[in-house]
Write an enzyme that holds these catalytic residues in place. Structure first.
Site, mmCIF file in Angstrom:
data_model
loop_
_atom_site.group_PDB
_atom_site.id
_atom_site.type_symbol
_atom_site.label_atom_id
_atom_site.label_comp_id
_atom_site.label_asym_id
_atom_site.label_seq_id
_atom_site.Cartn_x
_atom_site.Cartn_y
_atom_site.Cartn_z
ATOM 1 N N ASP A 136 0.824 -1.216 0.000
ATOM 2 C CA ASP A 136 0.000 0.000 0.000
ATOM 3 C C ASP A 136 0.859 1.268 0.000
ATOM 4 O O ASP A 136 1.993 1.270 0.467
ATOM 5 C CB ASP A 136 -0.931 0.023 1.231
ATOM 6 C CG ASP A 136 -0.159 -0.068 2.534
ATOM 7 O OD1 ASP A 136 0.765 -0.899 2.613
ATOM 8 O OD2 ASP A 136 -0.470 0.687 3.477
ATOM 9 N N GLU A 137 0.256 2.310 -0.486
ATOM 10 C CA GLU A 137 0.775 3.676 -0.350
ATOM 11 C C GLU A 137 2.271 3.807 -0.645
ATOM 12 O O GLU A 137 2.975 4.517 0.069
ATOM 13 C CB GLU A 137 0.488 4.199 1.066
ATOM 14 C CG GLU A 137 -0.990 4.267 1.374
ATOM 15 C CD GLU A 137 -1.287 4.622 2.833
ATOM 16 O OE1 GLU A 137 -2.244 5.372 3.059
ATOM 17 O OE2 GLU A 137 -0.589 4.145 3.740
ATOM 18 N N SER A 138 2.717 3.152 -1.712
ATOM 19 C CA SER A 138 4.143 3.276 -2.072
ATOM 20 C C SER A 138 4.307 4.499 -2.964
ATOM 21 O O SER A 138 4.661 4.381 -4.147
ATOM 22 C CB SER A 138 4.607 2.009 -2.786
ATOM 23 O OG SER A 138 4.665 0.954 -1.868
#
Ligand code: TNX
Length: 531
Positions: free
Chosen positions: A346-348
């Site tokens: 997530d959220e890279s």
């Protein structure tokens, strides 16, 4: 028979003057999650000091299941119920040995029979049976009252096979005792997967023998700058075993390539890019710094104790990164009997899109090599998923759809419904509210098969309620955020949508609240319920 009716009448009158009346009809039972079918008949069963638990059938753990029931009934009743194969009035009947979680309970005046085709089914039958007794059954010392349950038949079968919760032990470390306590509560709600979010920017919480700095450095703090902590592999195994004895499977998560600052602080070589030393580079000419060496030996990042997300990434183009991931996944997989490994994803926000795709595809291969199925946050559906891997929907329906189009299933954790770290309302003393305020009725009133656009029942792998812990530091905080909402999510996962209705849940959760009170669970007394 006459005697038992007389006994029942006497005990009923004692009830009237002493405590809550027992339920006189099985329809009034407050079972959470709601079973598939409840059929009341007349009469009642009364547990007494000569009751016995009889095991029928055999399996490795059937006797332990008998002991689970006996020990849960003992403190409040004071009865020492023996567990054996001898004739008894509480029968645990293991009819097969498959992976069905279904069970059936039949209650007559003479006996109670719990039947299932698996140990898990018997375990769930026991959880339901315990909820049929008056709430005082939860007391830890003897209560003088009649232990009566109304007659009838309950048949039950879960809607989804994966019914989970997640604890973020990275933002604030959660010790072994609190995790076990959480497992106890999950088991009562027939939840069967506990996902441990073991790593994040603020901390690395699991010992990795081949990369010792992950804990020597990466576990030393947490959000707010507290002392952090980690599980040794022995402690992790202890959690796995404790969960297994409660028919709960642990799903370990190592979040990557983003959310990795703790790893990046532990090992500089995992960092991407050039770490420039102090100085004014604008005046330097080419050749004065060897960028190649800097590239290979970037400095470790600083430990981080804030709550921002999306700023860290592993180097996705270095051999060492995949050696690191291989070691981490190998060591954790060796001590994880369950089939799943959660790879985060997530959220890279600071990983280039192409690098992200390359990375996630490679990591899926590594988990497969160690015999595990990958689960990842919904962003992983933007990459090519291996067959059987699961995307965990939290925010973007378009990602869920990408998973579906690839023939993969979706684990439903919509942040607006299932996030246990969301505040109940603007007055909640803990929690965040970036996704929504989630009151109890909102957590209850949704259908996983009909929530994300384009996703239907056959695409849904299961339901999971995550507790992120940016604002949560201790057991009381956990309990305040999790209960009663976890009970709502457990019912969303277990009971078909067509059978669920708020009025019924509201009545039953009020009774559940009495059980939590007796157990010392400091739950949120939602104004939506007449507790
Ligand atoms: C988003 S949900 C995150 C977490 C935060 C959470 C806080 C997800 C996959 N990532 O890193 O803890 O919001 O609610």
């Amino acid at each position: 028979m006459k005697k038992s009716i007389l006994g029942l009448l006497i005990s009923l009158s004692i009830f009237v003057i002493s405590c809550q009346a027992p339920i006189s009809n099985l329809d009034q039972a407050a079972i959470i999650p709601l079973p598939s079918s409840i059929q009341a008949t007349s009469g009642a069963f009364e547990l007494n000091s000569s009751s016995k638990i009889q095991l029928v059938g055999s399996s490795e753990n059937l006797a332990s299941l008998g002991e689970v029931l006996s020990s849960r009934l003992k403190p409040a009743t004071g009865f020492d119920l023996p567990v054996s194969e001898e004739e008894g009035d509480i029968q645990l009947v293991l009819e097969g040995n498959n992976d069905s979680e279904d069970y059936e309970i039949e209650i007559t005046e003479e006996k109670v029979t719990v039947k299932a085709d698996s140990e898990a089914g018997i375990f769930y039958g026991i959880q339901t049976l315990l909820q049929l007794f008056p709430v005082e059954i939860e007391k830890d010392s003897k209560v003088e009252m009649a232990w009566v349950i109304p007659a009838g038949i309950i048949k039950d079968s879960p809607e989804y096979d994966y019914r989970g919760s997640m604890l973020d032990v990275a933002r604030h470390f959660i010790g072994v005792a609190d995790v076990k306590h959480y497992i106890d509560q999950m088991a009562r709600l027939k939840l069967n997967y506990l996902h441990l979010h073991l790593t994040d920017d603020q901390g690395w919480r699991i010992e990795i023998k081949s990369w010792p700095n992950l804990t020597a450095i990466g576990a030393q703090t947490e959000v707010g700058g507290g002392e952090g902590g980690f599980y040794t592999q022995e402690q992790y195994k202890e959690i796995v075993a404790y969960a297994a004895s409660n028919y709960i499977t642990i799903v370990p998560e190592v979040d990557m390539p983003g959310h990795t600052n703790a790893a990046l602080a532990s090992y500089g070589e995992l960092n991407p890019g050039v770490n420039l030393p102090d100085g004014d580079f604008s005046t330097m000419v080419e050749g004065e710094i060897d960028f190649d060496i800097l590239d290979k030996n970037p400095q470790p990042s600083e430990l981080y104790t804030g709550i921002e997300v999306g700023f860290s990434t592993l180097a996705t183009d270095k051999e060492i990164t995949y050696q690191f991931i291989d070691d981490v996944i190998r060591e954790i997989s060796e001590i994880t009997p369950g089939p799943y490994f959660h790879i985060g994803g997530d959220e890279s926000h600071v990983t280039e899109k192409d690098d992200y795709i390359y990375f996630v595809e490679k990591v899926q291969e590594i988990t497969a090599k160690y015999g595990k199925t990958s689960i990842g946050w919904d962003e992983i559906a933007t990459t090519k998923l291996l067959p059987g891997n699961v995307a965990q929907f939290w925010a973007l329906a378009e990602n869920a759809k990408l998973a579906k189009e690839q023939g993969n299933q979706v684990l439903m954790s919509p942040a607006k419904k299932a996030y246990l770290d969301m505040q109940y309302d603007s007055t909640s003393r803990l929690g965040l509210h970036w996704a929504a305020y989630i009151e109890l009725d909102s957590a209850y009133l949704w259908d996983p098969a009909n929530y994300a656009d384009g996703i239907s029942k056959e695409d849904v792998f299961g339901v999971e309620a995550p507790l992120w812990t940016e604002t949560i530091t201790n057991r009381a905080d956990i309990e305040y955020m999790v209960f009663p909402r976890l009970a709502a999510i457990a019912e969303v996962a277990w009971t078909p949508a067509a059978k669920r209705e708020w009025a019924g849940f509201e009545r039953r959760i009020a009774v559940q609240g009495k059980r939590w009170d007796i157990n010392g669970i400091q739950f949120y007394k939602s104004p939506k319920v007449a507790w």
